[in-house]
Design an enzyme around this catalytic site. Sequence first.
Site, short mmCIF file in Angstrom:
data_model
loop_
_atom_site.label_atom_id
_atom_site.label_comp_id
_atom_site.label_asym_id
_atom_site.label_seq_id
_atom_site.Cartn_x
_atom_site.Cartn_y
_atom_site.Cartn_z
N SER A 75 7.99 7.55 4.50
CA SER A 75 6.62 7.14 4.76
C SER A 75 6.57 5.64 5.06
O SER A 75 7.36 5.16 5.87
CB SER A 75 5.76 7.53 3.54
N ASP A 93 3.87 17.24 9.92
CA ASP A 93 3.47 16.00 9.25
C ASP A 93 2.81 15.05 10.26
O ASP A 93 3.37 14.78 11.32
CB ASP A 93 4.71 15.34 8.64
N HIS A 133 3.95 16.12 4.18
CA HIS A 133 4.45 14.75 4.21
C HIS A 133 5.42 14.46 3.07
O HIS A 133 6.15 13.46 3.11
CB HIS A 133 3.26 13.78 4.15
#
Lengths: 473, 473
Positions: free
Chosen positions: B284, B340, B377
């Site tokens: 991320s 995602d 995610h």
Amino acid sequence: MALSTMIYNHLPTSQPIIMNKLSKIHGLAHQQVVLDQPKTKTFNRVSSPTESLSHLLHLHLETPPRTQTHQINWNSYGEEKLSTPTTSPKEVIAQNWRDMHASSNWDNLLDPLHPWLRREIIKYGEFAQATYDAFDFDSHSEYCGSCRYNRHKLFETLGLSRNGYKVSKYIYAMSHVNMPQWLERSKLVDTWSKDSNWMGYVAVSDEEETRRIGRRDIVVAWRGTVAPTEWYEDLQWKLEPYGHGMLRYNKSSASEQVIKEVTRLVELYREKGEDVSLTVTGHSLGGALALLNAYEAASTIPNLPVSVISFGAPRVGNIAFRDELHQLGVKTFRVVTKQDVVPWMPGPVYTHVGAELKLDVHSSPYLKRGLNWPGFHSLETYLHLVDGFVSTTSTFREDARRDVALVNKACDMLVDELRIPHCWYQLANKGLVCNAHGRWVKPKRDPEDIPSPHMQENINVHALEARMQTQDK
Amino acid sequence: MALSTMIYNHLPTSQPIIMNKLSKIHGLAHQQVVLDQPKTKTFNRVSSPTESLSHLLHLHLETPPRTQTHQINWNSYGEEKLSTPTTSPKEVIAQNWRDMHASSNWDNLLDPLHPWLRREIIKYGEFAQATYDAFDFDSHSEYCGSCRYNRHKLFETLGLSRNGYKVSKYIYAMSHVNMPQWLERSKLVDTWSKDSNWMGYVAVSDEEETRRIGRRDIVVAWRGTVAPTEWYEDLQWKLEPYGHGMLRYNKSSASEQVIKEVTRLVELYREKGEDVSLTVTGHSLGGALALLNAYEAASTIPNLPVSVISFGAPRVGNIAFRDELHQLGVKTFRVVTKQDVVPWMPGPVYTHVGAELKLDVHSSPYLKRGLNWPGFHSLETYLHLVDGFVSTTSTFREDARRDVALVNKACDMLVDELRIPHCWYQLANKGLVCNAHGRWVKPKRDPEDIPSPHMQENINVHALEARMQTQDK
């Protein structure tokens, strides 16, 4: 010294309770606490300008005076408080147990609250709390809806052995009617039982506790629910035709299981020449079930002193039901908080019965201000407030010993200064453990903790009795 | 046998990847995986009527064919799977490490995914996952925002010792600009540090791992965030003026701390005549930071092979930035899932760089269908999908060994049949323990686990080095 004359020597004062606003709005005939001591100067209160004005306008008739909370030094709180005991030495109440068990409906013991009675109320509240703490809510568990521990180790696991009782039977219920939001169900196909839930238990005081409290006390603790708004409309019409088998298990209703076990225990101890009492307790819906169950027990077993200690329970039954309870001699002690809405359910056609201890969330300096319905209704909040309650005109008891952290077990009520996380009562990794291969798995339950309600039906009563006797010695 | 010719002998086939719908919509020039082996008959797939129709209409050009997942017998799953190891024996990759570390940009290793490369990717992903697992998110803790364990026991506590690395330094960052949603802050006044957060760590391969992988590998793992939507708009304009001290701690930016430590380690091991590599990883936002940090390292330290392994990272920089990375020789390996959305952030002015491994949540028979942004995610979802990925045309690897339960650590992605609770990664009672007096308290941290980033600045480098050498032996 008679109990009623000795209870005030630790307290400076109290004032007649004023019927609060809500009860006037609802037009309900609540049983009022009667105070018999002379009025004296209000102790330890600071009048605010608003309050003075309110007094001037006689508005205090409508809104009860807010108790001023004592200031807490949060910086030194940790060192001061965290190394003190959570309980006080137990007094022997053997000579006064009939007062405590409501022979006179707790007159003169409520405001101020007698410290011996306070401890008894908290004891029963902890028995009710145990039904939540041990319940398996995990819908991924094959044992969802059961008790996580077998009855022989329930109290020990939850730290309640000090209360001096032993569990003699678990209560199971099966829903034959639609109460979909209440019973917890496993998502799995192969579960311990498809539609049944653990509903609570029957317990009996051991030898030591029996000596202290002056009689063999049988406790029935009913599990409630943590999401009351979901069931209360259902409840409204389902409780009315009571005895209709609302909650059944294995062809024997939960109430029938309890009556059978209580009858057995009463006969057992009466044969030994002991005084026996029955105390039924529960929180929320569990409190409503407690009242119905007490009614049935008093109807079935002659001359048994029966009392109900309920916490945040909704109203059950109408005026006729209340009168019948009264006639049977069932004493009811209702603990409510001003901020909790559940005791106002299901609606004005129902009436409350018995004595009422009304607590105020705002009285505690440990609790946050602001709306918090789950927090207001939580049983741990109730127990905290009982522990701190002195009288309707006094501040929160400064020497209250009960662990404040317990309040946040399943809600978010404690002030930030206490540094207690909200909803902290949880298993490590939700019960998963890492096995020898490094895989996270749900461990098998100990065989003795696997619920088997069917077997319970055939339990050997004499073997149980022998075990309890042995454990007591 | 050369690596590129030996990697396919375990796999039946693969097909050219088809640019997926989203990338067409966005008009992005993604680096495509190049496949050089001949097309053969598709293996192990069952065509559904819908799929046949779709083929007939040539719709498969727009929507990539859905891989058919193998059927799992959930009834016997428990016994079969739960007693198998979670890892395979490690291969010695000392001769091939430059291929693994991207000397040729992982050409021919991605589709099908070479099993040795798979294990390396998972290793680095686990290093990134450790930054979440050890982070103190508790806003009621005075150590909120720190790592819960000191660096000497981080890997042991999280079960990562088997990866054969040792942590040499923790990275701390301080926010001088507004990223309010990202840094975790304690609600308390007296905290270990007002505005700083633990951002990750630098680690080095030990002697055994160094022998296996053919060089001394330095890893930098950057912590990301679990709520990406909250920061991505902020990020968009804050990453552009990179080097502006976005995340600073104690007058030394997080990146400066890392460059200093990496420089020290590179010099140390080069003096001993060892090959040295740098691998920067993150998930991320941590993946975005990894790329920026790798760029800085490659600019600062000459002739250092630098690669980035990122998971679900948003786009960073423009085409000019990509070209500069390319010129510096920084190799980037991006793992993304089709479902995602984070890799599509912050917007079309940014471009992705490097090789891409695109995974499909639908490929795994263990994962639920349906929208689940946090689950899509989650880094653990990524690692699960990497573990099961064979090629874009094959089904999920049946002999994948990684523990599937890990996926649900912090999300709700696993099918109910697995009986794994969602978001199960949690401390017992949120870290509260019952003290000798029966009170629930937050225990004091072990002194060695109390973060002291200021002291780190003056760390005795030679003492550290001596300790690492000793521990290796």
